[in-house]
Design a protein around this motif. Structure first.
Motif, PDB file in Angstrom:
ATOM      1  N   PRO A  42       0.816  -1.223   0.000  1.00  0.00           N
ATOM      2  CA  PRO A  42       0.000   0.000   0.000  1.00  0.00           C
ATOM      3  C   PRO A  42       0.847   1.271   0.000  1.00  0.00           C
ATOM      4  O   PRO A  42       0.470   2.273  -0.612  1.00  0.00           O
ATOM      5  N   LEU A  43       2.010   1.221   0.667  1.00  0.00           N
ATOM      6  CA  LEU A  43       2.909   2.364   0.674  1.00  0.00           C
ATOM      7  C   LEU A  43       3.531   2.562  -0.709  1.00  0.00           C
ATOM      8  O   LEU A  43       3.670   3.690  -1.181  1.00  0.00           O
ATOM      9  N   ARG A  87       0.951   4.158  -3.225  1.00  0.00           N
ATOM     10  CA  ARG A  87       0.604   5.571  -3.068  1.00  0.00           C
ATOM     11  C   ARG A  87       1.788   6.503  -3.333  1.00  0.00           C
ATOM     12  O   ARG A  87       1.628   7.717  -3.368  1.00  0.00           O
ATOM     13  N   ASP A 126       9.131   8.589   0.299  1.00  0.00           N
ATOM     14  CA  ASP A 126       8.119   8.982   1.283  1.00  0.00           C
ATOM     15  C   ASP A 126       8.857   9.274   2.588  1.00  0.00           C
ATOM     16  O   ASP A 126       9.259   8.366   3.303  1.00  0.00           O
ATOM     17  N   ASP A 177      -0.116   1.751   9.863  1.00  0.00           N
ATOM     18  CA  ASP A 177      -1.427   2.377   9.631  1.00  0.00           C
ATOM     19  C   ASP A 177      -1.354   3.887   9.825  1.00  0.00           C
ATOM     20  O   ASP A 177      -1.975   4.651   9.074  1.00  0.00           O
ATOM     21  N   LEU A 199       0.240   5.327   6.714  1.00  0.00           N
ATOM     22  CA  LEU A 199      -0.658   5.313   5.566  1.00  0.00           C
ATOM     23  C   LEU A 199      -1.795   6.321   5.695  1.00  0.00           C
ATOM     24  O   LEU A 199      -2.297   6.835   4.691  1.00  0.00           O
ATOM     25  N   CYS A 200      -2.205   6.608   6.942  1.00  0.00           N
ATOM     26  CA  CYS A 200      -3.327   7.526   7.169  1.00  0.00           C
ATOM     27  C   CYS A 200      -2.871   8.969   7.388  1.00  0.00           C
ATOM     28  O   CYS A 200      -3.703   9.852   7.633  1.00  0.00           O
TER      29      CYS A 200
END
Length: 229
Positions: free
Chosen positions: A96-97, A100, A162, A219, A222-223
């Motif tokens: 997921p990282l 994005r 990131d 989490d 990611l949020c």
């Protein structure tokens, strides 16, 4: 982070486990599942849910480490198969990282990670030339090498792209892996010195701490509403 006593118990048991390897081999082996239980419990206690991919990773790593210590040459295929499965299973967590993250960037942002990767590749290439003729099985070796390089690549590139502060842990995770894998081969096929063995065991031990700490914070990463690109 809550329930720190669990990670302190893991550190205590892990240090004892490493120290015992040269004096009481069987007890050291028996302590390894206890360490896995403690570090996984630390994860579950903090996130309030199970993570079966992490449990799968820890189980594969446990098998990997135990049979490496028993007889790496004899169980070469088993050890490297578990290593491949464990390493690729971790891509599930950071995917997921990866999705994005924008990889459009100035080369100046990537020059340090690439130089580091080139240095690692040079060391691995020299090591491969030294141990290749002694390997019990060539077919499993190359998937294991690919797994290692893919994981180190992501652990090097993602923090550069990131820049969330918690992504810095990926450097430690990749670094631990970059020490662990070569020292296993050096100890078994080149130089059976206790210093090399302890270096490998310490990197295995630290890898789990950094990885679980990172997954507990994933989490939040990611949020995050802030821009770190």
């Amino acid at each position: 982070m809550k329930f720190k006593y669990l990670v302190y118990l893991y550190i205590f048991a892990g240090v004892i486990e490493i120290l015992l390897i040269g004096f009481h081999f069987n007890l050291s082996i028996y302590l390894r599942p206890v360490c896995v239980f403690l570090i996984y419990s630390f994860y579950v206690a903090n996130v309030k849910k199970h993570n079966y991919f992490l449990l799968f990773y820890l189980t594969c790593e446990l098998i990997n480490e135990v049979f490496f210590l028993i007889d790496f040459s004899k169980y070469f295929v088993l050890v490297l198969t578990c290593y491949c499965l464990a390493t690729f299973s971790m891509l599930y967590h950071i995917w997921p990282l990866v999705k994005r993250t924008s990889f459009k960037t100035n080369w100046s942002d990537l020059i340090r990670p690439f130089l580091g990767l080139l240095g690692i590749l040079f060391i691995f290439w020299e090591l491969i030339l030294m141990v290749f003729k002694n390997l019990p099985n060539f077919y499993i070796f190359f998937p294991a090498l690919v797994a290692l390089l893919v994981w180190i690549f992501f652990c090097s590139i993602m923090p550069a792209k990131d820049k969330h502060p918690d992504n810095f842990a990926l450097y430690f995770i990749g670094g631990s892996m970059a020490v662990m894998a070569p020292t296993m081969f050096i100890y078994e096929f080149l130089w059976s010195n206790s210093i090399i063995l302890y270096l490998s065991l310490i990197s295995m031990f630290l890898l789990k701490i950094f990885l679980v700490w990172y997954l507990i914070n994933l989490d939040k990463i990611l949020c995050s509403k802030e821009e770190y690109f």
